[in-house]
Design an enzyme around this catalytic site. Sequence first.
Site, PDB file in Angstrom:
ATOM      1  N   HIS A 194      -4.100   6.778  14.629  1.00  0.00           N
ATOM      2  CA  HIS A 194      -3.658   5.525  15.235  1.00  0.00           C
ATOM      3  C   HIS A 194      -2.378   5.028  14.586  1.00  0.00           C
ATOM      4  O   HIS A 194      -1.421   4.678  15.254  1.00  0.00           O
ATOM      5  CB  HIS A 194      -4.781   4.492  15.043  1.00  0.00           C
ATOM      6  CG  HIS A 194      -5.434   4.572  13.688  1.00  0.00           C
ATOM      7  ND1 HIS A 194      -6.109   5.689  13.267  1.00  0.00           N
ATOM      8  CD2 HIS A 194      -5.447   3.714  12.631  1.00  0.00           C
ATOM      9  CE1 HIS A 194      -6.538   5.510  12.032  1.00  0.00           C
ATOM     10  NE2 HIS A 194      -6.140   4.324  11.616  1.00  0.00           N
ATOM     11  N   ARG A 195      -2.346   5.050  13.227  1.00  0.00           N
ATOM     12  CA  ARG A 195      -1.162   4.538  12.523  1.00  0.00           C
ATOM     13  C   ARG A 195       0.051   5.427  12.785  1.00  0.00           C
ATOM     14  O   ARG A 195       1.149   4.938  13.022  1.00  0.00           O
ATOM     15  CB  ARG A 195      -1.451   4.481  11.015  1.00  0.00           C
ATOM     16  CG  ARG A 195      -0.745   3.358  10.314  1.00  0.00           C
ATOM     17  CD  ARG A 195      -1.224   3.114   8.897  1.00  0.00           C
ATOM     18  NE  ARG A 195      -2.211   4.045   8.439  1.00  0.00           N
ATOM     19  CZ  ARG A 195      -3.520   3.794   8.452  1.00  0.00           C
ATOM     20  NH1 ARG A 195      -3.977   2.647   8.859  1.00  0.00           N
ATOM     21  NH2 ARG A 195      -4.383   4.699   8.037  1.00  0.00           N
ATOM     22  N   ASN A 213       0.850  -1.186   0.000  1.00  0.00           N
ATOM     23  CA  ASN A 213       0.000   0.000   0.000  1.00  0.00           C
ATOM     24  C   ASN A 213       0.897   1.251   0.000  1.00  0.00           C
ATOM     25  O   ASN A 213       1.572   1.552   0.977  1.00  0.00           O
ATOM     26  CB  ASN A 213      -0.879  -0.069   1.262  1.00  0.00           C
ATOM     27  CG  ASN A 213      -1.796   1.122   1.402  1.00  0.00           C
ATOM     28  OD1 ASN A 213      -1.438   2.242   1.031  1.00  0.00           O
ATOM     29  ND2 ASN A 213      -2.972   0.879   1.952  1.00  0.00           N
ATOM     30  N   ASP A 218      -1.483  -3.957  11.508  1.00  0.00           N
ATOM     31  CA  ASP A 218      -2.886  -4.315  11.333  1.00  0.00           C
ATOM     32  C   ASP A 218      -3.714  -3.309  12.129  1.00  0.00           C
ATOM     33  O   ASP A 218      -3.312  -2.897  13.223  1.00  0.00           O
ATOM     34  CB  ASP A 218      -3.157  -5.744  11.801  1.00  0.00           C
ATOM     35  CG  ASP A 218      -4.426  -6.316  11.160  1.00  0.00           C
ATOM     36  OD1 ASP A 218      -4.757  -5.899  10.040  1.00  0.00           O
ATOM     37  OD2 ASP A 218      -5.090  -7.160  11.784  1.00  0.00           O
ATOM     38  N   LYS A 250       0.475   3.864   2.787  1.00  0.00           N
ATOM     39  CA  LYS A 250       1.087   3.490   4.065  1.00  0.00           C
ATOM     40  C   LYS A 250       2.615   3.633   4.010  1.00  0.00           C
ATOM     41  O   LYS A 250       3.239   4.090   4.960  1.00  0.00           O
ATOM     42  CB  LYS A 250       0.753   2.035   4.403  1.00  0.00           C
ATOM     43  CG  LYS A 250      -0.642   1.802   4.911  1.00  0.00           C
ATOM     44  CD  LYS A 250      -0.723   0.378   5.408  1.00  0.00           C
ATOM     45  CE  LYS A 250      -2.110  -0.031   5.795  1.00  0.00           C
ATOM     46  NZ  LYS A 250      -2.146  -1.429   6.230  1.00  0.00           N
ATOM     47  N   TYR A 289     -13.361   3.847   7.092  1.00  0.00           N
ATOM     48  CA  TYR A 289     -14.437   4.360   7.941  1.00  0.00           C
ATOM     49  C   TYR A 289     -14.284   5.870   8.237  1.00  0.00           C
ATOM     50  O   TYR A 289     -14.994   6.400   9.089  1.00  0.00           O
ATOM     51  CB  TYR A 289     -14.463   3.593   9.265  1.00  0.00           C
ATOM     52  CG  TYR A 289     -14.783   2.123   9.132  1.00  0.00           C
ATOM     53  CD1 TYR A 289     -16.099   1.660   9.262  1.00  0.00           C
ATOM     54  CD2 TYR A 289     -13.784   1.189   8.879  1.00  0.00           C
ATOM     55  CE1 TYR A 289     -16.396   0.306   9.144  1.00  0.00           C
ATOM     56  CE2 TYR A 289     -14.071  -0.171   8.762  1.00  0.00           C
ATOM     57  CZ  TYR A 289     -15.380  -0.599   8.896  1.00  0.00           C
ATOM     58  OH  TYR A 289     -15.676  -1.932   8.777  1.00  0.00           O
ATOM     59  N   ASP A 290     -13.374   6.550   7.550  1.00  0.00           N
ATOM     60  CA  ASP A 290     -13.099   7.959   7.851  1.00  0.00           C
ATOM     61  C   ASP A 290     -14.347   8.853   7.876  1.00  0.00           C
ATOM     62  O   ASP A 290     -14.450   9.723   8.748  1.00  0.00           O
ATOM     63  CB  ASP A 290     -12.080   8.530   6.851  1.00  0.00           C
ATOM     64  CG  ASP A 290     -10.655   8.122   7.215  1.00  0.00           C
ATOM     65  OD1 ASP A 290     -10.450   7.597   8.327  1.00  0.00           O
ATOM     66  OD2 ASP A 290      -9.755   8.336   6.392  1.00  0.00           O
TER      67      ASP A 290
HETATM   68  P1  IMP Z   1      -5.437  -2.350   7.599  1.00  0.00           P
HETATM   69  O1  IMP Z   1      -5.019  -3.339   8.632  1.00  0.00           O
HETATM   70  O2  IMP Z   1      -4.618  -1.097   7.631  1.00  0.00           O
HETATM   71  O3  IMP Z   1      -5.535  -2.945   6.226  1.00  0.00           O
HETATM   72  O4  IMP Z   1      -6.902  -1.868   7.992  1.00  0.00           O
HETATM   73  C1  IMP Z   1      -8.013  -2.770   8.048  1.00  0.00           C
HETATM   74  C2  IMP Z   1      -9.280  -2.004   7.746  1.00  0.00           C
HETATM   75  O5  IMP Z   1      -9.505  -1.037   8.794  1.00  0.00           O
HETATM   76  C3  IMP Z   1      -9.262  -1.198   6.467  1.00  0.00           C
HETATM   77  O6  IMP Z   1      -9.681  -1.977   5.371  1.00  0.00           O
HETATM   78  C4  IMP Z   1     -10.236  -0.077   6.768  1.00  0.00           C
HETATM   79  O7  IMP Z   1     -11.565  -0.521   6.571  1.00  0.00           O
HETATM   80  C5  IMP Z   1     -10.035   0.159   8.251  1.00  0.00           C
HETATM   81  N1  IMP Z   1      -9.063   1.247   8.466  1.00  0.00           N
HETATM   82  C6  IMP Z   1      -7.756   1.119   8.764  1.00  0.00           C
HETATM   83  N2  IMP Z   1      -7.177   2.315   8.915  1.00  0.00           N
HETATM   84  C7  IMP Z   1      -8.148   3.223   8.702  1.00  0.00           C
HETATM   85  C8  IMP Z   1      -8.170   4.642   8.698  1.00  0.00           C
HETATM   86  O8  IMP Z   1      -7.157   5.324   8.912  1.00  0.00           O
HETATM   87  N3  IMP Z   1      -9.343   5.224   8.425  1.00  0.00           N
HETATM   88  C9  IMP Z   1     -10.487   4.527   8.176  1.00  0.00           C
HETATM   89  N4  IMP Z   1     -10.517   3.194   8.146  1.00  0.00           N
HETATM   90  C10 IMP Z   1      -9.357   2.547   8.420  1.00  0.00           C
END
Ligand code: IMP
Length: 212
Positions: free
Chosen positions: A195-196, A9, A68, A12, A169-170
């Site tokens: 969070h990230r 990604n 994750d 990211k 979900y933003d």
């Molecule tokens: P991942 O582990 O980063 O792939 O996130 C898993 C899922 O969580 C994603 O497919 C989104 O639906 C949701 N998600 C993760 N990070 C975000 C964010 O920053 N904003 C909104 N949804 C998020």
Amino acid sequence: MKLVFATNNQHKLDEIKSILGDKFEVVSLREIGCLEDIPETGKTLEENALQKAQYVYDHFHVSCFADDTGLEVDALNGAPGVYSARYASLEHPDNIELGHDSEANMDRLLRELGNNNNRKARFRTVIALIEKKDVCPCGCTSIKQVHQFEGIVEGKIIREKRGGEGFGYDPIFQPEGYDKTFAELGTDIKNKISHRARATEKLAEYLKTFRL
Ligand code: IMP
């Protein structure tokens, strides 16, 4: 110093690179020739992040990290949590098109919450780092060390989608201390408080003090 981030990604990757700076050469799965889909079968964010990092370590023998993320809603006992990416498709397992459909995921969440006044929720990211440590000067043997870093942003689920930026979900998540959703705040603000970003900053702090 080279470090593999178990993702393809680009968003990211850019975010992580901007936080970690030039000291680390962060490369993607594609750049090391890992083109397969890494299994994510854990029941927690911690298990999934570790599973992905372990896969890369086992197949490529390099220091690496994986993340994750899940959205945890109090009134839904922490759902969708580790199933955030496929929340809508869990209801309709035969419809593969719903796999990563953000609109469908948000619609299901709003429906499940209904008129519940407890809208408290948080995004939580877990990063798992597997550090390869050579124990013999010639590099013939190595041991690994595993670390995990967590980043949380508290907030609430609003009743209708608002805003056009971001992803996932933003449009329905409003972080604490703000009167706008992540999708209205835009990436500059979001990337400072997300969070990230918080989990990545902890990873960066750790990496500053250790040699990989
Ligand atoms: P991942 O582990 O980063 O792939 O996130 C898993 C899922 O969580 C994603 O497919 C989104 O639906 C949701 N998600 C993760 N990070 C975000 C964010 O920053 N904003 C909104 N949804 C998020």
